[in-house]
Design a protein around this motif. Structure first.
Motif, PDB file in Angstrom:
ATOM      1  N   LEU A 111       0.836  -1.208   0.000  1.00  0.00           N
ATOM      2  CA  LEU A 111       0.000   0.000   0.000  1.00  0.00           C
ATOM      3  C   LEU A 111       0.867   1.253   0.000  1.00  0.00           C
ATOM      4  CD1 LEU A 111      -2.694  -1.048   2.621  1.00  0.00           C
ATOM      5  CD2 LEU A 111      -3.103  -0.595   0.201  1.00  0.00           C
ATOM      6  N   ALA A 112       0.418   2.256  -0.737  1.00  0.00           N
ATOM      7  CA  ALA A 112       1.072   3.564  -0.712  1.00  0.00           C
ATOM      8  C   ALA A 112       0.733   4.260   0.605  1.00  0.00           C
ATOM      9  CB  ALA A 112       0.592   4.399  -1.899  1.00  0.00           C
ATOM     10  N   ALA A 113       1.472   5.303   0.922  1.00  0.00           N
ATOM     11  CA  ALA A 113       1.218   6.048   2.170  1.00  0.00           C
ATOM     12  C   ALA A 113      -0.132   6.749   2.140  1.00  0.00           C
ATOM     13  CB  ALA A 113       2.334   7.055   2.420  1.00  0.00           C
ATOM     14  N   GLU A 114      -0.628   7.034   0.926  1.00  0.00           N
ATOM     15  CA  GLU A 114      -1.937   7.649   0.755  1.00  0.00           C
ATOM     16  C   GLU A 114      -2.763   6.793  -0.195  1.00  0.00           C
ATOM     17  OE1 GLU A 114      -1.422  11.667  -0.558  1.00  0.00           O
ATOM     18  OE2 GLU A 114      -0.867  12.363   1.436  1.00  0.00           O
ATOM     19  N   ILE A 115      -4.024   6.563   0.180  1.00  0.00           N
ATOM     20  CA  ILE A 115      -4.904   5.688  -0.595  1.00  0.00           C
ATOM     21  C   ILE A 115      -6.181   6.444  -0.938  1.00  0.00           C
ATOM     22  CG2 ILE A 115      -6.281   3.567  -0.482  1.00  0.00           C
ATOM     23  CD1 ILE A 115      -4.149   2.691   1.672  1.00  0.00           C
ATOM     24  N   PRO A 116      -6.562   6.456  -2.212  1.00  0.00           N
ATOM     25  CA  PRO A 116      -7.833   7.100  -2.547  1.00  0.00           C
ATOM     26  C   PRO A 116      -8.987   6.219  -2.068  1.00  0.00           C
ATOM     27  CG  PRO A 116      -6.847   6.107  -4.503  1.00  0.00           C
ATOM     28  CD  PRO A 116      -5.877   5.915  -3.387  1.00  0.00           C
ATOM     29  N   PRO A 117      -9.871   6.738  -1.218  1.00  0.00           N
ATOM     30  CA  PRO A 117     -10.971   5.899  -0.707  1.00  0.00           C
ATOM     31  C   PRO A 117     -12.012   5.605  -1.776  1.00  0.00           C
ATOM     32  CG  PRO A 117     -11.184   8.148   0.107  1.00  0.00           C
ATOM     33  CD  PRO A 117      -9.913   8.095  -0.682  1.00  0.00           C
ATOM     34  N   ASP A 118     -12.492   4.381  -1.798  1.00  0.00           N
ATOM     35  CA  ASP A 118     -13.535   3.977  -2.732  1.00  0.00           C
ATOM     36  C   ASP A 118     -14.824   3.780  -1.938  1.00  0.00           C
ATOM     37  OD1 ASP A 118     -14.400   3.009  -5.417  1.00  0.00           O
ATOM     38  OD2 ASP A 118     -14.769   1.175  -4.277  1.00  0.00           O
ATOM     39  N   LYS A 119     -15.810   4.651  -2.175  1.00  0.00           N
ATOM     40  CA  LYS A 119     -17.048   4.641  -1.380  1.00  0.00           C
ATOM     41  C   LYS A 119     -17.783   3.304  -1.453  1.00  0.00           C
ATOM     42  CE  LYS A 119     -17.999   9.581  -1.637  1.00  0.00           C
ATOM     43  NZ  LYS A 119     -18.926  10.606  -2.133  1.00  0.00           N
ATOM     44  N   ARG A 120     -17.861   2.715  -2.635  1.00  0.00           N
ATOM     45  CA  ARG A 120     -18.586   1.449  -2.803  1.00  0.00           C
ATOM     46  C   ARG A 120     -17.944   0.339  -1.955  1.00  0.00           C
ATOM     47  NH1 ARG A 120     -19.038  -0.055  -8.655  1.00  0.00           N
ATOM     48  NH2 ARG A 120     -20.662   1.524  -8.628  1.00  0.00           N
ATOM     49  N   THR A 121     -16.623   0.262  -1.972  1.00  0.00           N
ATOM     50  CA  THR A 121     -15.913  -0.754  -1.190  1.00  0.00           C
ATOM     51  C   THR A 121     -16.128  -0.528   0.297  1.00  0.00           C
ATOM     52  OG1 THR A 121     -14.250  -0.906  -2.936  1.00  0.00           O
ATOM     53  CG2 THR A 121     -13.655  -1.809  -0.805  1.00  0.00           C
ATOM     54  N   LEU A 122     -16.119   0.732   0.718  1.00  0.00           N
ATOM     55  CA  LEU A 122     -16.337   1.054   2.127  1.00  0.00           C
ATOM     56  C   LEU A 122     -17.742   0.662   2.579  1.00  0.00           C
ATOM     57  CD1 LEU A 122     -14.592   4.533   2.232  1.00  0.00           C
ATOM     58  CD2 LEU A 122     -13.810   2.447   3.388  1.00  0.00           C
ATOM     59  N   GLN A 123     -18.727   0.876   1.711  1.00  0.00           N
ATOM     60  CA  GLN A 123     -20.102   0.523   2.064  1.00  0.00           C
ATOM     61  C   GLN A 123     -20.267  -0.980   2.238  1.00  0.00           C
ATOM     62  OE1 GLN A 123     -22.262   2.360  -1.147  1.00  0.00           O
ATOM     63  NE2 GLN A 123     -22.640   4.225   0.010  1.00  0.00           N
ATOM     64  N   GLN A 124     -19.503  -1.749   1.488  1.00  0.00           N
ATOM     65  CA  GLN A 124     -19.600  -3.206   1.578  1.00  0.00           C
ATOM     66  C   GLN A 124     -18.930  -3.743   2.837  1.00  0.00           C
ATOM     67  OE1 GLN A 124     -17.798  -4.365  -2.100  1.00  0.00           O
ATOM     68  NE2 GLN A 124     -19.641  -3.975  -3.297  1.00  0.00           N
ATOM     69  N   PHE A 125     -18.064  -2.935   3.443  1.00  0.00           N
ATOM     70  CA  PHE A 125     -17.320  -3.380   4.622  1.00  0.00           C
ATOM     71  C   PHE A 125     -18.162  -3.140   5.877  1.00  0.00           C
ATOM     72  CE2 PHE A 125     -13.982  -2.983   7.905  1.00  0.00           C
ATOM     73  CZ  PHE A 125     -13.304  -4.159   7.676  1.00  0.00           C
ATOM     74  N   LYS A 126     -19.107  -4.028   6.080  1.00  0.00           N
ATOM     75  CA  LYS A 126     -20.012  -3.902   7.222  1.00  0.00           C
ATOM     76  C   LYS A 126     -19.916  -5.147   8.074  1.00  0.00           C
ATOM     77  CE  LYS A 126     -23.143  -0.827   4.863  1.00  0.00           C
ATOM     78  NZ  LYS A 126     -24.338  -0.702   4.099  1.00  0.00           N
ATOM     79  N   ARG A 127     -20.588  -5.115   9.173  1.00  0.00           N
ATOM     80  CA  ARG A 127     -20.549  -6.250  10.090  1.00  0.00           C
ATOM     81  C   ARG A 127     -21.890  -6.958  10.111  1.00  0.00           C
ATOM     82  NH1 ARG A 127     -16.284  -6.547  13.071  1.00  0.00           N
ATOM     83  NH2 ARG A 127     -17.232  -7.659  14.778  1.00  0.00           N
ATOM     84  N   PHE A 128     -21.815  -8.280  10.214  1.00  0.00           N
ATOM     85  CA  PHE A 128     -22.996  -9.081  10.477  1.00  0.00           C
ATOM     86  C   PHE A 128     -23.037  -9.314  11.980  1.00  0.00           C
ATOM     87  CE2 PHE A 128     -22.035 -10.602   6.085  1.00  0.00           C
ATOM     88  CZ  PHE A 128     -23.215 -10.202   5.499  1.00  0.00           C
ATOM     89  N   ALA A 129     -24.209  -9.245  12.559  1.00  0.00           N
ATOM     90  CA  ALA A 129     -24.329  -9.472  13.994  1.00  0.00           C
ATOM     91  C   ALA A 129     -25.670 -10.113  14.294  1.00  0.00           C
ATOM     92  CB  ALA A 129     -24.192  -8.155  14.764  1.00  0.00           C
ATOM     93  N   GLY A 130     -25.672 -10.972  15.300  1.00  0.00           N
ATOM     94  CA  GLY A 130     -26.912 -11.620  15.713  1.00  0.00           C
ATOM     95  C   GLY A 130     -26.799 -12.157  17.125  1.00  0.00           C
ATOM     96  N   ARG A 131     -27.948 -12.250  17.782  1.00  0.00           N
ATOM     97  CA  ARG A 131     -27.982 -12.727  19.164  1.00  0.00           C
ATOM     98  C   ARG A 131     -29.253 -13.538  19.360  1.00  0.00           C
ATOM     99  NH1 ARG A 131     -26.024 -10.156  24.232  1.00  0.00           N
ATOM    100  NH2 ARG A 131     -24.839  -8.900  22.789  1.00  0.00           N
ATOM    101  N   ALA A 132     -29.095 -14.728  19.967  1.00  0.00           N
ATOM    102  CA  ALA A 132     -30.257 -15.572  20.279  1.00  0.00           C
ATOM    103  C   ALA A 132     -29.834 -16.678  21.233  1.00  0.00           C
ATOM    104  CB  ALA A 132     -30.835 -16.176  19.002  1.00  0.00           C
ATOM    105  N   SER A 133     -30.690 -17.009  22.169  1.00  0.00           N
ATOM    106  CA  SER A 133     -30.487 -18.133  23.095  1.00  0.00           C
ATOM    107  C   SER A 133     -29.094 -18.161  23.720  1.00  0.00           C
ATOM    108  CB  SER A 133     -30.729 -19.470  22.380  1.00  0.00           C
ATOM    109  OG  SER A 133     -31.989 -19.476  21.772  1.00  0.00           O
ATOM    110  N   GLY A 134     -28.621 -17.021  24.202  1.00  0.00           N
ATOM    111  CA  GLY A 134     -27.331 -16.981  24.887  1.00  0.00           C
ATOM    112  C   GLY A 134     -26.127 -16.957  23.954  1.00  0.00           C
ATOM    113  N   VAL A 135     -26.345 -16.866  22.647  1.00  0.00           N
ATOM    114  CA  VAL A 135     -25.250 -16.811  21.684  1.00  0.00           C
ATOM    115  C   VAL A 135     -25.236 -15.433  21.030  1.00  0.00           C
ATOM    116  CG1 VAL A 135     -24.342 -17.744  19.524  1.00  0.00           C
ATOM    117  CG2 VAL A 135     -25.397 -19.281  21.175  1.00  0.00           C
TER     118      VAL A 135
END
Length: 175
Positions: A111-135
């Protein structure tokens, strides 16, 4: 740009089916595309995920650092400015402001010291989360299909690389 100090000045917007035309135009101009913002942003996010995993952080700290990265990258994208690895590293860990930067350099992600941000790639970088029955489960979305698989037929989530802290707890219980 003319001094060759940056690769971030030329990029092409192209139709999917016109590679030959774009290549001919590029040769005619006598220039080459310097940076693929999507690929660079994906590499940065991969490096970040590897870093967080190597630090074996608690879930809350991992989520905070991820939010910090995404907030900073989105803010830079809105301003039309690059993501600066030095600045990002300071934001990700205020106690060890050089830790993330050093990790990237030592692992050689290219990677270069400076990176042009790509909005589409950033939007895809999300988290999945879930909770049920103590898990309670949460993970970065880009891990799905790599170290985490979902088996729809059997309704199972398969974790291939169990976090060290979790593995230690399970082993201590005798399983």
């Amino acid at each position: 740009w003319q001094r060759g100090e940056s690769r971030q000045y030329i990029t092409y917007v192209q139709d999917r089916g016109n590679k030959k035309l774009v290549e001919a135009f590029r040769q005619w101009l006598g220039c080459q595309e310097g940076v693929n913002a999507g690929a660079e942003t994906r590499t940065l996010l991969k490096a970040f995920s590897d870093y967080v995993e190597s630090e074996d952080l608690p879930e809350e700290a991992s989520r905070e650092k991820t939010d910090t990265l995404i907030d900073y990258a989105n803010a830079q994208a809105k301003r039309g400015e690059p993501i600066t690895l030095d600045e990002l590293s300071e934001l990700v860990d205020e106690q060890q402001p050089k830790a993330f930067y050093d990790y990237i350099r030592n692992q050689d992600y290219g990677l270069a010291a400076e990176i042009p941000p790509d909005k589409r790639t950033l939007q895809q970088f999300k988290r999945f989360a879930g909770r049920a029955s103590g898990v309670s489960i949460s993970f970065d979305s880009h891990l799905l299909g790599n170290s985490i698989e979902y088996d729809d037929e059997r309704d199972r989530l398969i974790i291939k690389q169990v976090p060290g802290q979790l593995k230690d707890q399970i082993k201590q219980r005798g399983h």
